[in-house]
Write an enzyme that holds these catalytic residues in place. Sequence first.
Site, short mmCIF file in Angstrom:
data_model
loop_
_atom_site.label_atom_id
_atom_site.label_comp_id
_atom_site.label_asym_id
_atom_site.label_seq_id
_atom_site.Cartn_x
_atom_site.Cartn_y
_atom_site.Cartn_z
N HIS A 79 -8.98 3.60 1.63
CA HIS A 79 -10.42 3.67 0.80
C HIS A 79 -11.32 4.17 1.49
O HIS A 79 -11.98 3.64 2.83
CB HIS A 79 -10.66 2.29 0.19
N LYS A 121 -8.85 -1.82 3.22
CA LYS A 121 -8.87 -0.72 4.30
C LYS A 121 -7.69 0.12 3.47
O LYS A 121 -7.47 1.19 3.94
CB LYS A 121 -8.20 -1.18 5.58
N GLU A 122 -7.16 -0.28 2.37
CA GLU A 122 -6.16 0.56 1.67
C GLU A 122 -6.50 0.96 0.13
O GLU A 122 -7.53 1.77 0.10
CB GLU A 122 -4.83 -0.10 1.51
N MET A 123 -6.20 0.32 -0.77
CA MET A 123 -6.60 0.59 -2.18
C MET A 123 -8.03 0.04 -2.39
O MET A 123 -8.65 0.61 -3.37
CB MET A 123 -5.49 0.42 -3.21
#
Length: 330
Positions: A79, A121-123
């Site tokens: 993200h 830190k991902e979706m």
Amino acid sequence: MRIQISVAAMLLSLSAVSQAAMFEPVPEPTIAPQDQAKVELGKMLWFDPRLSKSGFISCNSCHNLSTGGVDNLKTSVGHGWQQGPINSPTVLNAEKQIAQFWDGRAANLEEQAGGPIANPKEMASTHELAVQVIDSIPGYKPYFKKAFGTDKVTIKEITDALAAFEKTLTTPNSPFDRYLKGDKAALTPQQIKGFELFKASGCTICHNGPLLGGSSYQKLGVVKPYQTTNTAQGRIEITKKDQDRMTFKVPQLRNIELTYPYFHDGEAKTLEDAVRIMGEVQLGKTYTPEQLADIVAWMKSLTGDQPKIVLPILPPNGKNTPQFDPWKKD
């Protein structure tokens, strides 16, 4: 005399069983008829970026089914263009592993599927927001009804459907599988030579079973410390035991030709690099260029039939679906 013969026969039998268990073909997926609707729904959710806060990142972003179930980056893009902390492992054949993620923090695919959705830190969404978004899309309702007997959306239904789809992502019928089934012409002489060297080197202590890995946790840097700038420490982050520092789930070798770069930090750019480094830090061996070429040739025989995916047509937003703004600064 009869006792000696019986003991010898028993040992031979145990050896045969051990060899059979050490190397097994990848099984083809078996999906129960009642689970087909879950698989179809899971495939839609897999490709739907609306599970992310930005409306831009889908499961397939980091586990691209066109490139061996990985993104071929050292660490993934998350993200807001954040750099992920660790290399993205392949989703292909993932179900048969001891656990999910490099540190094994998820016991199964269902548990794993919920992790990236809420990881900042991902979706970077939340389970509550993901449920709100999917529930706001009218076109999803019939799919949930067919899969679960209710059109009520919860995070459990979302992760169960994603896991059902992931369980279909197996890669059978590699040249090595055909070799194991008796087709000795499935491998080239060089590949057979590499396979024998792989076994003789002791690599099978960690890389065994149908996936040639994924079934144990091992310390990285047994003989010689592994040098890395990556901050991930492995199992210690879960167990809090110092002996688990730099201990990771052993990666599977299936489709390894496709899943570069290698290791948890993505520092090994090529298979030759990976085999050379593993020889040095795990086994205390220095392979010659010819030996490296032989082992790598065999590893390329582990690429199986890739999943044949027909891209789903996703339902459009509903009137209550939140507006996404991937450029918004958090």
